[in-house]
Design a protein around this motif. Structure first.
Motif, PDB file in Angstrom:
ATOM      1  N   VAL A  11       1.777   4.538  -0.209  1.00 49.86           N
ATOM      2  CA  VAL A  11       2.038   3.852   1.054  1.00 49.86           C
ATOM      3  C   VAL A  11       1.335   4.555   2.211  1.00 49.86           C
ATOM      4  O   VAL A  11       0.689   3.910   3.039  1.00 49.86           O
ATOM      5  CB  VAL A  11       3.563   3.741   1.311  1.00 49.86           C
ATOM      6  CG1 VAL A  11       3.852   3.283   2.734  1.00 49.86           C
ATOM      7  CG2 VAL A  11       4.202   2.803   0.305  1.00 49.86           C
ATOM      8  N   ILE A  12       1.430   5.868   2.264  1.00 47.65           N
ATOM      9  CA  ILE A  12       0.802   6.611   3.367  1.00 47.65           C
ATOM     10  C   ILE A  12      -0.719   6.450   3.344  1.00 47.65           C
ATOM     11  O   ILE A  12      -1.334   6.079   4.354  1.00 47.65           O
ATOM     12  CB  ILE A  12       1.179   8.111   3.301  1.00 47.65           C
ATOM     13  CG1 ILE A  12       2.677   8.307   3.492  1.00 47.65           C
ATOM     14  CG2 ILE A  12       0.380   8.933   4.312  1.00 47.65           C
ATOM     15  CD1 ILE A  12       3.204   7.881   4.834  1.00 47.65           C
ATOM     16  N   ILE A  13      -1.331   6.710   2.209  1.00 45.28           N
ATOM     17  CA  ILE A  13      -2.792   6.680   2.121  1.00 45.28           C
ATOM     18  C   ILE A  13      -3.338   5.273   2.328  1.00 45.28           C
ATOM     19  O   ILE A  13      -4.300   5.077   3.093  1.00 45.28           O
ATOM     20  CB  ILE A  13      -3.261   7.272   0.781  1.00 45.28           C
ATOM     21  CG1 ILE A  13      -2.976   8.774   0.763  1.00 45.28           C
ATOM     22  CG2 ILE A  13      -4.739   7.005   0.549  1.00 45.28           C
ATOM     23  CD1 ILE A  13      -3.193   9.435  -0.579  1.00 45.28           C
ATOM     24  N   LEU A  14      -2.755   4.285   1.682  1.00 43.62           N
ATOM     25  CA  LEU A  14      -3.273   2.931   1.815  1.00 43.62           C
ATOM     26  C   LEU A  14      -3.004   2.326   3.186  1.00 43.62           C
ATOM     27  O   LEU A  14      -3.790   1.509   3.660  1.00 43.62           O
ATOM     28  CB  LEU A  14      -2.720   2.050   0.704  1.00 43.62           C
ATOM     29  CG  LEU A  14      -3.309   2.387  -0.666  1.00 43.62           C
ATOM     30  CD1 LEU A  14      -2.612   1.612  -1.765  1.00 43.62           C
ATOM     31  CD2 LEU A  14      -4.793   2.098  -0.696  1.00 43.62           C
ATOM     32  N   ILE A  31       0.857  -4.446   8.966  1.00 48.12           N
ATOM     33  CA  ILE A  31       1.561  -3.460   8.143  1.00 48.12           C
ATOM     34  C   ILE A  31       2.095  -4.083   6.853  1.00 48.12           C
ATOM     35  O   ILE A  31       2.139  -3.422   5.812  1.00 48.12           O
ATOM     36  CB  ILE A  31       2.690  -2.766   8.944  1.00 48.12           C
ATOM     37  CG1 ILE A  31       3.278  -1.584   8.179  1.00 48.12           C
ATOM     38  CG2 ILE A  31       3.790  -3.727   9.265  1.00 48.12           C
ATOM     39  CD1 ILE A  31       2.548  -0.325   8.363  1.00 48.12           C
ATOM     40  N   ALA A  32       2.474  -5.355   6.882  1.00 43.74           N
ATOM     41  CA  ALA A  32       3.024  -6.009   5.684  1.00 43.74           C
ATOM     42  C   ALA A  32       1.984  -6.093   4.576  1.00 43.74           C
ATOM     43  O   ALA A  32       2.303  -5.853   3.408  1.00 43.74           O
ATOM     44  CB  ALA A  32       3.543  -7.396   6.036  1.00 43.74           C
ATOM     45  N   SER A  33       0.765  -6.412   4.907  1.00 38.53           N
ATOM     46  CA  SER A  33      -0.279  -6.485   3.877  1.00 38.53           C
ATOM     47  C   SER A  33      -0.614  -5.095   3.340  1.00 38.53           C
ATOM     48  O   SER A  33      -0.870  -4.936   2.144  1.00 38.53           O
ATOM     49  CB  SER A  33      -1.533  -7.173   4.409  1.00 38.53           C
ATOM     50  OG  SER A  33      -2.124  -6.402   5.432  1.00 38.53           O
ATOM     51  N   SER A  36       2.211  -4.153   0.936  1.00 34.29           N
ATOM     52  CA  SER A  36       2.149  -4.931  -0.307  1.00 34.29           C
ATOM     53  C   SER A  36       1.027  -4.436  -1.209  1.00 34.29           C
ATOM     54  O   SER A  36       1.200  -4.358  -2.434  1.00 34.29           O
ATOM     55  CB  SER A  36       1.996  -6.420  -0.012  1.00 34.29           C
ATOM     56  OG  SER A  36       0.776  -6.677   0.633  1.00 34.29           O
ATOM     57  N   ILE A  37      -0.105  -4.085  -0.647  1.00 32.88           N
ATOM     58  CA  ILE A  37      -1.196  -3.520  -1.441  1.00 32.88           C
ATOM     59  C   ILE A  37      -0.782  -2.161  -1.997  1.00 32.88           C
ATOM     60  O   ILE A  37      -1.088  -1.829  -3.147  1.00 32.88           O
ATOM     61  CB  ILE A  37      -2.483  -3.412  -0.591  1.00 32.88           C
ATOM     62  CG1 ILE A  37      -3.004  -4.804  -0.259  1.00 32.88           C
ATOM     63  CG2 ILE A  37      -3.550  -2.602  -1.307  1.00 32.88           C
ATOM     64  CD1 ILE A  37      -4.120  -4.827   0.747  1.00 32.88           C
TER      65      ILE A  37
END
Length: 57
Positions: A11-14, A31-33, A36-37
């Protein structure tokens, strides 16, 4: 604990990568996309790490 670490760092890196790339492209950051990624990446990393890429004994 290793699953939590995988999800946390994904989550942090992406999110950071998504922010930088959308800023460079002049797009609006969503932020939602990004989350999700990160979730998809985390699931793939966990499956690869625990199932497919195990060391042979």
């Amino acid at each position: 604990m290793k699953y939590f670490a995988t999800i946390f760092w994904a989550v942090i890196i992406l999110t950071v990568v998504s922010y930088v790339l959308t800023s460079m492209g002049g797009q609006e950051f969503n932020i939602a996309s990004a989350v999700s990624i990160a979730a998809i990446f985390s699931i793939v990393a966990i499956i690869l790490g625990d199932g497919i890429l195990k060391e042979e004994e």
